[in-house]
Motif scaffolding. Structure first.
Motif, short mmCIF file in Angstrom:
data_model
loop_
_atom_site.label_atom_id
_atom_site.label_comp_id
_atom_site.label_asym_id
_atom_site.label_seq_id
_atom_site.Cartn_x
_atom_site.Cartn_y
_atom_site.Cartn_z
N UNK A 24 0.84 -1.20 0.00
CA UNK A 24 0.00 0.00 0.00
C UNK A 24 0.87 1.25 0.00
N UNK A 25 0.34 2.34 -0.58
CA UNK A 25 1.01 3.64 -0.46
C UNK A 25 0.55 4.28 0.83
N UNK A 26 1.36 4.15 1.86
CA UNK A 26 0.95 4.61 3.18
C UNK A 26 2.22 4.75 4.01
N UNK A 27 2.16 5.57 5.08
CA UNK A 27 3.38 5.71 5.88
C UNK A 27 3.25 5.00 7.23
N UNK A 28 2.15 4.28 7.47
CA UNK A 28 1.96 3.60 8.76
C UNK A 28 1.90 2.09 8.51
#
Ligand code: ZN
Length: 694
Positions: free
Chosen positions: A237-241
């Motif tokens: 996923x494109x996510x920072x968490x």
């Protein structure tokens, strides 16, 4: 599988964006705990693991809405959830969390192994993107119409209405959950697990191999999935968490929460093994290990298709023997909902019903949504407590203990010759371990719980038929035999109730002076599950028992009414929160607006208009003059309440007569969804009467 050498039992990792409620307990944790406790009692090597699922989009959304970091959210709920499990006697051997280092490492390595083996497809695809938020929209970040059932509120990863799992780009009319904007499409690279490649294996393994032993609701859902045709599924996923993608081009991307979460069972096992000085691998890699996943029905696809495909692709792991997923529990006829506060929260339950964990465990088991959605009602809770736990189980134990103390000072009497009824009764008791075990091993926990209650019924009936309180007056020797038999039944209940009613079982073992998990006294007696069948004597003559203590207490109507009132309050609060906002009116010019002369004023006098329900006649100082205004606020305020109140007045509204009184203006009000009026006024002491509002 023949008799397994060991069991690995997993319970769905609870998602850490909220506390847990009765639905979670009924669907997953109580049945899993009954299963684990039963297997331990029967002498098996059991590992029961769980942990908090701390990644994924909903946590980042919750953190954003509360203005804190995702770590703050997961720290808070991990602690609450862990404590709730302990409070309710859920006996995990380890409760971990997916933010733990060992999990990041385990999940990273798992991904790398699959990546190195070429088990993924790398693909640059167009994903939904929110330009304003500068963010890709996957999973819960996007809401739209489900392509399968037409539910307009479906999430990007799964439709909660029909249970279908899909990609965000499949949604019709997608909208960003962050800004409400219509998303654009933007290119991004992701790793996909080609589920289609595993279709043949899944067909062979589940559709052929588990047609008979998996629950029909689970088998049916899996079959419909496979019949629809499996497609590659993104695992990043494109996510920072989350867990950073450990591969070239993985910057700014994390593992999809549904890729890393089930690996959490493995990392929880590793954490346990490191602490206990054991080897974790046999619990996941030895084919003589029986792996069982306890989950709710919303997780079936992940545990029966995606995770097994991952394990198979990795190559060194065993597959689950069973996935006894439950359906959903409803509350008083409505779907349980965290966001709508339509739930019985475990923390609140314990405040309202202290030390009554077993009552909830019992009712949730008796009512478990094993084959279809089921309903929890407070009336049923009360009835099961009062009519079963108190009137049957508690009553039987209490009579046995009280009479043994009364007649024999608490010493188990030596029996005389057993009557045919005595022999038949004791033989029936000996059959119970197998009867209950057979239900548990087929994941029929409702049935198992009812069989336990049937054993208590047997005891109750035996006493009622034999009437030792009458016989003692005519035949002391026969009374000894009756009480001896009754004490054997009570001992069997102490052992066999442990998986279902662990707190009660412990208390009862204390009363009977039987060995329990926390007992140290030397004169105590140990009875295992199987010994209830094999031993002729569970509680020998001359053994001393303790004094009677109530195991359960009656729940009164007013206690139940309080719970029902709580739910009514939740419902009302929801109606208010969901009240629709009126659409915006047509545009006006600035000139139109300046025609309104709005001033600050103060109510000097007020009186109720006779023969009206709504109207108050007010004297208002507008700074220009003191004038009469008739206002329809009497249902929300008394005349006394509004005197001295600072108000906002439309002073140039053409005068009109209301019930014969000329009203010279209008006081600005707003109304809450439950119909209560609120004054609209400038809240500052420097504001004086007559000031214009513009
Ligand atoms: Zn749907």
């Amino acid at each position: 599988m023949n008799q397994p050498e060991r069991y690995t039992i997993t319970a769905a990792l609870p998602y850490t964006n909220g506390s847990i409620h009765i639905g979670h307990l009924a669907g997953v944790y109580v049945p899993a705990d009954i299963y684990a406790r039963y297997l331990r009692l029967t002498g098996n090597d059991v590992l029961f693991v769980c942990g908090s699922d701390e990644h994924g989009v909903p946590i980042t959304i919750k953190a954003k809405s509360e203005g804190v970091s995702p770590q703050d959210i997961v720290d808070k709920y991990h602690a609450i959830i862990k404590a709730s499990f302990e409070d309710f006697g859920i006996t995990f051997d380890n409760y971990s969390r997916t933010s733990a280092k060992i999990h990041h490492k385990t999940a990273s390595e798992f991904f790398t192994t699959l990546n190195d083996k070429g088990e993924f497809i790398e693909e640059t695809t167009e994903q939904l993107f929110d330009e304003e938020a500068n963010q890709f929209l996957a999973d819960r970040f996007v809401i739209g119409t489900c392509p399968k059932c037409g539910n307009e509120e479906s999430y990007g990863d799964q439709c909660e209405n029909c249970g279908t799992s899909h990609n965000a780009t499949d949604l019709i009319n997608p909208k960003s959950a962050i800004t409400g904007n219509v998303p654009t499409l933007k290119q991004t690279k992701h790793w996909f697990l080609p589920l289609d490649k595993h279709e043949d294996f899944l067909k062979e393994w589940i559709l052929k191999g588990h047609k008979k032993d998996w629950k029909p609701n689970v088998y049916g859902q899996v079959k419909s999935w496979i019949d629809d045709g499996l497609r590659p599924r993104a695992v990043t996923r494109d996510l920072d968490w989350g867990i950073p993608v450990p591969a070239e081009g993985g910057e700014g991307k994390v593992l999809y929460v549904w890729f890393d979460a089930p690996i959490g069972y493995i990392s929880s096992t590793k954490e346990w093994a490191a602490r206990e000085g054991k080897d974790w691998e046999p619990y996941w890699k030895d084919e003589n290990t029986k792996l069982v996943h306890f989950i709710g029905k919303d997780n079936i696809v992940f545990h029966c298709i995606i995770f097994p495909a991952m394990l198979k692709a990795e190559g060194s792991y065993i597959l689950p023997e069973n996935v006894p997923a439950n359906e959903f529990l409803n509350l008083e006829g409505n779907k349980l909902s965290t966001s709508k506060n339509w739930a019985v929260w475990l923390t609140e339950y314990l405040q309202d019903f202290p030390n009554q964990q077993d009552v909830l465990r019992y009712v949730l088991t008796a009512n478990a949504p094993e084959t279809k959605d089921n309903d929890f009602t407070w009336k049923d809770f009360q009835a099961r407590n009062n009519n079963e736990l108190v009137a049957i189980f508690g009553n039987f134990i209490n009579r046995v203990v009280v009479l043994t103390n009364k007649y024999y000072n608490g010493v188990v009497p030596a029996p005389n010759e057993l009557s045919p009824i005595d022999n038949e009764t004791l033989a029936t008791v000996k059959a119970y371990p197998d009867v209950i075990a057979s239900s548990i091993e087929r994941y029929r926990f409702r049935e198992a719980g009812q069989e336990l209650m049937n054993l208590a019924r047997l005891g109750n009936k035996y006493l009622a038929d034999e009437e030792p309180w009458k016989i003692i007056k005519v035949d002391e020797e026969r009374t000894k035999t009756i009480m001896y038999v009754a004490l054997q039944i009570a001992s069997a209940l102490a052992t066999l109730s442990e998986p279902f009613l662990p707190f009660t079982s412990n208390k009862l073992k204390g009363i009977l002076n039987l060995s329990s998990s926390d007992s140290t006294a030397e004169n105590r007696i140990e009875n295992t599950w199987n010994e209830v069948s094999t031993k002729d004597v569970l509680l020998p003559a001359n053994h001393e028992i303790g004094k009677a203590e109530l195991l359960f207490s009656k729940i009164e109507d007013d206690t139940i009414q309080k719970q029902l009132d709580k739910l009514v309050a939740s419902k009302k609060a929801n109606e208010i929160a969901n009240a629709t906002v009126e659409p915006q009116k047509d545009s006006i010019t600035f000139e139109d607006f300046t025609k309104l002369d709005i001033r600050v004023g103060t109510i000097l006098e007020a009186e109720k208009m006779p023969k009206t329900k709504k109207l108050l006649k007010l004297k208002v100082d507008t700074g220009i003059d003191v004038r009469t205004i008739v206002s329809g606020i009497a249902e929300s305020f008394t005349a006394e309440e509004v005197v001295g109140k600072r108000v906002t007045v439309l002073v140039n509204l053409a005068p009109r007569a209301l019930r014969g009184v000329e009203s010279q203006g209008m006081i600005l009000m707003t109304e809450t969804p439950d119909g209560k009026l609120v004054f609209v006024n400038p809240d500052d002491s420097k504001v004086s009467n007559g000031l214009q509002i513009s």
